[in-house]
Design a protein around this motif. Structure first.
Motif, PDB file in Angstrom:
ATOM      1  N   GLU A 242       0.649  -1.276  -0.047  1.00  0.00           N
ATOM      2  CA  GLU A 242       0.137  -0.223  -0.217  1.00  0.00           C
ATOM      3  C   GLU A 242       1.020   1.376   0.127  1.00  0.00           C
ATOM      4  OE1 GLU A 242       1.296  -1.060   4.369  1.00  0.00           O
ATOM      5  OE2 GLU A 242       0.419  -2.146   2.183  1.00  0.00           O
ATOM      6  N   GLN A 243       2.465   0.822   0.208  1.00  0.00           N
ATOM      7  CA  GLN A 243       3.055   2.151   0.449  1.00  0.00           C
ATOM      8  C   GLN A 243       4.368   2.772  -1.168  1.00  0.00           C
ATOM      9  OE1 GLN A 243       5.412   2.239   3.284  1.00  0.00           O
ATOM     10  NE2 GLN A 243       3.454   1.642   5.518  1.00  0.00           N
TER      11      GLN A 243
ATOM     12  N   ALA B  33      12.853   5.937   3.019  1.00  0.00           N
ATOM     13  CA  ALA B  33      11.663   6.014   3.499  1.00  0.00           C
ATOM     14  C   ALA B  33      11.342   7.331   4.743  1.00  0.00           C
ATOM     15  CB  ALA B  33      10.901   5.267   3.892  1.00  0.00           C
TER      16      ALA B  33
ATOM     17  N   SER C 103       7.241   6.296  -4.230  1.00  0.00           N
ATOM     18  CA  SER C 103       6.262   6.590  -2.780  1.00  0.00           C
ATOM     19  C   SER C 103       5.409   7.997  -2.574  1.00  0.00           C
ATOM     20  CB  SER C 103       6.829   6.020  -1.430  1.00  0.00           C
ATOM     21  OG  SER C 103       7.894   6.748  -1.271  1.00  0.00           O
ATOM     22  N   GLN C 104       4.484   8.488  -2.110  1.00  0.00           N
ATOM     23  CA  GLN C 104       4.413   9.689  -1.849  1.00  0.00           C
ATOM     24  C   GLN C 104       4.756  10.276  -1.711  1.00  0.00           C
ATOM     25  OE1 GLN C 104       0.157   8.511   0.378  1.00  0.00           O
ATOM     26  NE2 GLN C 104      -0.242  10.492  -1.119  1.00  0.00           N
TER      27      GLN C 104
ATOM     28  N   ASP D   9       5.132  13.872   2.362  1.00  0.00           N
ATOM     29  CA  ASP D   9       4.934  13.600   1.183  1.00  0.00           C
ATOM     30  C   ASP D   9       4.489  14.237   0.487  1.00  0.00           C
ATOM     31  OD1 ASP D   9       3.602  11.493   1.908  1.00  0.00           O
ATOM     32  OD2 ASP D   9       1.462  12.057   3.322  1.00  0.00           O
TER      33      ASP D   9
END
Length: 320
Positions: free
Chosen positions: A59-60, A186, A84-85, A192
């Motif tokens: 989901e990431q 990360a 990723s975001q 974000d």
């Protein structure tokens, strides 16, 4: 989330077809074997990397494998793209055995294999940095997106010479360390950058613009259509000349039978001769006379086609 899976490289499929249908004494066989072994080793390294990517939270992270894009009329390939975001990561996969020395001064990689032979090649870190610049230009976003890049070695036995420039320790790693490295990135990039809608549009655009490599096999591998053995190869004894009898193929040499031996033959034609085939061309290549049988065999392949009746043309399956 896996958005683009890695497929078998077209070159490997072509070479395997040539192994089946080219005279073993053909002059290009030695070069084919060397390229085949090199490409198969590369695929094995990529699989190692893919295995460790599966541990990432789906989901990431959005993962694209074997991505090929066009920017300013120039193609560039990214072994693995992770989005990723918070950041974008490009991974260059290398499956090199032996001892590696990364020469920062001359931007080259020196590899010494188990036999002590030395080979000098382009610095893969420079390669993935160039790809990252191309990808940033391709995105064309007015966002300050953190772009990360790594060179990942698929063979855990590969030795990295500690005398390599200090910058390399942050960018060169073995596949088993990949998951931890991505989690480290990360933590480094916590803000974000992409809104969900922007990220959705970007990933959709990447999939739409993916442009698998298309090559002319006869020009690339230096053979002609006349060099290719026609007919259906027996899956048991590997000899050619299977004959149609009672809706099955029978080998006149070992008496083995098969219902679908024609499928590999038709795919070989589409890989080695040209990417389209007609009923007449199918009959000529398989060595059959019946137009109805050829029609039935081609339809059994679920190939895309255009035209009707005698003008129908079937197309090679899309790959990659």
């Amino acid at each position: 989330m896996n958005l683009l899976s890695r497929s078998i490289p077209t070159q490997i499929l072509i070479i395997e077809a040539l192994f089946r249908r080219l005279n073993p004494n053909h002059r290009i066989h030695k070069d084919l074997r060397e390229e085949y072994n090199r490409r198969k080793k590369g695929v094995a390294g990529e699989k190692q990397i893919d295995y460790y990517l599966e541990f990432l939270p789906p989901e990431q992270f959005y993962i694209f494998r074997g991505l090929r894009l066009i920017c300013d009329n120039k193609a560039f390939q990214i072994d693995t793209l992770v989005i990723s975001q918070k950041f974008v990561l490009l991974i260059e996969a290398k499956d090199i055995s032996g001892k590696l020395y990364f020469d920062e001064s001359y931007k080259q990689l020196v590899c010494i294999n188990e036999d002590g032979d030395q080979q000098v090649m382009e610095d893969p870190l420079e390669q993935v940095k160039r790809q990252s610049r191309q990808f940033v230009k391709w995105m064309g976003l007015k966002l300050d997106v953190p772009i990360e890049y790594l060179v990942v070695l698929g063979d855990s036995r590969t030795y990295i010479d500690p005398r390599s420039g200090p910058k390399y320790k942050d960018y060169i790693l073995h596949a088993h360390a990949l998951e931890e490295k991505i989690q480290e990135l990360a933590c480094k990039n916590q803000k974000d950058i992409f809104q969900e809608e922007t990220l959705r549009k970007l990933t959709s655009r990447i999939l739409t613009c993916h442009n698998p490599l298309s090559i002319d096999p006869q020009k690339t591998y230096q053979y002609s259509s006349a060099d290719i053995i026609k007919g259906i190869q027996c899956p048991e004894c590997k000899k050619f000349g299977m004959e149609r009898a009672n809706q099955v193929w029978e080998c006149p040499h070992c008496k083995a039978t098969s219902r679908d031996a024609h499928k590999q033959a038709i795919l070989d034609y589409l890989l080695l001769i040209k990417p389209t085939i007609t009923n007449k061309e199918c009959r000529d290549f398989l060595g059959i006379k019946s137009r109805k049988i050829a029609h039935r065999l081609l339809n059994s392949m679920n190939l895309q086609f255009t035209g009707t009746n005698k003008s129908r043309i079937y197309y090679k399956p899309k790959h990659g």
